[in-house]
Write an enzyme that holds these catalytic residues in place. Structure first.
Site, PDB file in Angstrom:
ATOM      1  N   LYS A 155       0.839  -1.310  -0.124  1.00  0.00           N
ATOM      2  CA  LYS A 155      -0.549  -0.074   0.368  1.00  0.00           C
ATOM      3  C   LYS A 155       1.083   1.502   0.010  1.00  0.00           C
ATOM      4  O   LYS A 155       1.488   0.985   0.336  1.00  0.00           O
ATOM      5  CB  LYS A 155      -0.980   0.086   1.681  1.00  0.00           C
ATOM      6  CG  LYS A 155      -2.234   1.027   1.456  1.00  0.00           C
ATOM      7  CD  LYS A 155      -2.525   0.855   2.597  1.00  0.00           C
ATOM      8  CE  LYS A 155      -3.849   2.076   3.118  1.00  0.00           C
ATOM      9  NZ  LYS A 155      -4.434   1.740   3.971  1.00  0.00           N
ATOM     10  N   SER A 232      -9.315   1.699   2.583  1.00  0.00           N
ATOM     11  CA  SER A 232      -8.695   1.999   1.434  1.00  0.00           C
ATOM     12  C   SER A 232      -7.491   1.658   1.337  1.00  0.00           C
ATOM     13  O   SER A 232      -6.369   1.929   0.282  1.00  0.00           O
ATOM     14  CB  SER A 232      -8.387   3.692   2.870  1.00  0.00           C
ATOM     15  OG  SER A 232      -6.847   2.958   3.754  1.00  0.00           O
ATOM     16  N   SER A 256     -10.502  -0.290   6.760  1.00  0.00           N
ATOM     17  CA  SER A 256      -9.740  -0.865   5.534  1.00  0.00           C
ATOM     18  C   SER A 256      -8.513  -1.116   5.233  1.00  0.00           C
ATOM     19  O   SER A 256      -8.592  -2.018   3.970  1.00  0.00           O
ATOM     20  CB  SER A 256      -8.696   0.301   5.447  1.00  0.00           C
ATOM     21  OG  SER A 256      -8.898   2.035   5.427  1.00  0.00           O
TER      22      SER A 256
END
Length: 506
Positions: A155, A232, A256
């Site tokens: 990420k 996310s 997330s």
């Protein structure tokens, strides 16, 4: 001039085909809707998956922003009868490469309509919705261990040596420095034998649960085509779901990891707050931020834990409890799937008084927002216009929180943490990972976000570990079962997930 080959076309078929092609290139949604047969049996498929039913196909078109520009080189017709025909079009994309569109047409009282279509286009060498940068690999393993041969999608909040941290925002990326050393989690994964495949997209500053990045688009959800990816940790989840990487490294502040795991049928772990160092990870709300990861199978999820988690021997999970009041916070199809899981585990029901839940969720929201502004407000104060509308709205609200409001919220979070830990005790609590299946592309995710946060904020407020185990609704859409336990019981949850997966094997 386009060649038309094969059987003579029945009256009106080619006119309908070219009307469809004109509407497609003009993104004329009304015309496209008219030319596709009404009803629940119409089909449209591509490499991302199959859409079933006129309504689902129409929603997909409305959310994609048009089809790639192309020209038609050849049209092949095969007539089955005066009212049924197969049309295959060979196309050339303006950006380069050949494609193919296969359509089954049927003539009715209102003319020719498409009953089924399959679209094939050249796969992009680089899907910028999923990845910010990729390599072959981007970072090689630095050691050997339980993750030999595995690949990691990182990420875009984690430091990767030689790369900047982009945080999902082009303006931030433009001024971000190159990181000299990797984040602790990245260093441990490569030391355990894994290679970094690349750096994946995230919602801006990780301040969303949807995955719908305003700058880079929404990563695909191959398990639920036409629906959002969840965020996310969206790019990491999609990379794993697509098979581009075997491990998705992400963060979980308010859900997330758990939400994209649920939406895409993946295993995911949110770790106990503080169990995995966040050194080298861009913060959102440090009181809630945790490192997490996603995989396609439970065994690999646990092996990642062997590398990242403290070396504590797991304890058997002796009591699994389901709370009907928490199930009721989810949509009926998701609640039924989670309840079926609880029934298979013979989990007893235990009633909780959730009268304070709404005040807990609000305290979580305010405390998270105050910390988010403390983390990024200095840079964003004069740059809010660089954010997409949804994330900008959250940061604007965060900027308006007064010190007194932040202090009150922090005190409520502390009290809620104690209460939630007492409720969980030494048991494992079963609840939905998200309140619904993945919303359709183009739908307003606001209500879904609020409903999901009522569920996900419990682990966040408690600082608790939570594993998401994939399951499905009666209609076959992916959803997630969240198992929440006391602080430090991460390995217990992983062992339970592995045992559960083994029980399901034929």
């Amino acid at each position: 001039m386009t060649d038309v080959l094969g059987d003579p076309a029945p009256d009106g078929l080619l006119e309908a085909f070219w009307a469809y092609e004109t509407a497609l290139m003009g993104d004329d949604l009304a015309a496209l809707d008219r030319l596709f047969a009404e009803g629940p049996d119409t089909l449209r498929g591509d490499a991302a998956g199959l859409l079933v039913g006129h309504e689902q196909i129409s929603r997909f078109r409305g959310g994609r922003g048009g089809a790639p520009a192309r020209s038609v080189l050849e049209v092949h017709v095969r007539s089955f009868s005066h009212a049924h025909a197969l049309v295959i079009a060979i196309t050339e994309l303006e950006r380069g490469g050949r494609g193919q569109q296969t359509q089954v047409w049927r003539r009715g009282a209102d003319g020719w309509r498409v009953m089924a279509a399959h679209v094939a286009v050249p796969a992009p060498a680089f899907d910028s919705r999923v990845w910010r940068v990729v390599g072959d690999p981007l970072v090689r393993p630095t050691g050997s261990g339980p993750l030999d041969g595995e690949t990691v999608a990182v990420k875009d909040l984690f430091a990767v040596a030689g790369q900047p941290v982009g945080a999902g925002n082009p303006a931030w990326l433009e001024q971000a420095p190159v990181e000299p050393t990797p984040a602790w989690a990245v260093r441990m994964l490569t030391g355990g034998g894994a290679a970094v495949r690349g750096i994946t997209r995230t919602d801006e500053f990780a301040y969303s649960l949807a995955g719908t990045n305003a700058h880079h688009g929404t990563p695909p959800n191959p398990r639920a085509p036409g629906r959002i990816s969840g965020g996310s940790s969206s790019g990491s989840a999609s990379a794993v779901s697509l098979g581009h990487a075997s491990i998705g490294l992400g963060t979980d502040t308010g859900g997330s990891i758990r939400v994209p795991a649920a939406y895409q049928g993946l295993y995911g772990l949110r770790t106990t707050h503080g169990a995995v160092p966040t050194a080298g990870v861009m913060p959102l709300a440090p009181s809630f931020d945790t490192v997490g990861w996603l995989t396609r199978d439970a065994g690999l999820l646990a092996r990642v834990g062997d590398v990242l988690l403290p070396d504590v021997a797991p304890r058997p999970v002796r009591e699994v409890v389901v709370v009907p009041e928490l199930l009721a916070l989810a949509e009926p199809d998701v609640a039924a799937a989670v309840e079926a899981f609880a029934d298979r585990e013979s989990a007893p029901r235990e009633s909780w008084n959730l009268g304070e839940l709404e005040s807990w969720r609000e305290a979580f929201r305010v405390h998270q927002a105050a910390q988010a502004w403390a983390s990024h407000g200095a840079w964003l104060r004069t740059r809010l216009d660089v954010l997409g509308p949804d994330v900008r709205g959250r940061f604007e609200a965060a900027a308006a929180i007064s010190p007194d409001e932040a202090s009150v919220a922090a005190a409520r979070v502390t009290a809620a943490r104690q209460t939630i830990r007492e409720l969980v005790g030494d048991r494992v609590i079963v609840l939905p990972s998200a309140s619904s299946v993945a919303p359709l592309l183009g739908a307003d995710p606001g209500q879904v976000r609020d409903a999901t946060l009522r569920l996900t904020c419990l682990a966040g407020l408690g600082g608790l570990p939570a594993v998401s185990i994939p399951t499905a609704t009666a209609e076959g859409l992916p959803c997630g079962v969240s198992l929440v336990a006391a602080p430090g019981r991460d390995r217990d949850l992983l062992a339970f997930a592995v045992a559960h997966a083994e029980r399901l094997r034929p």
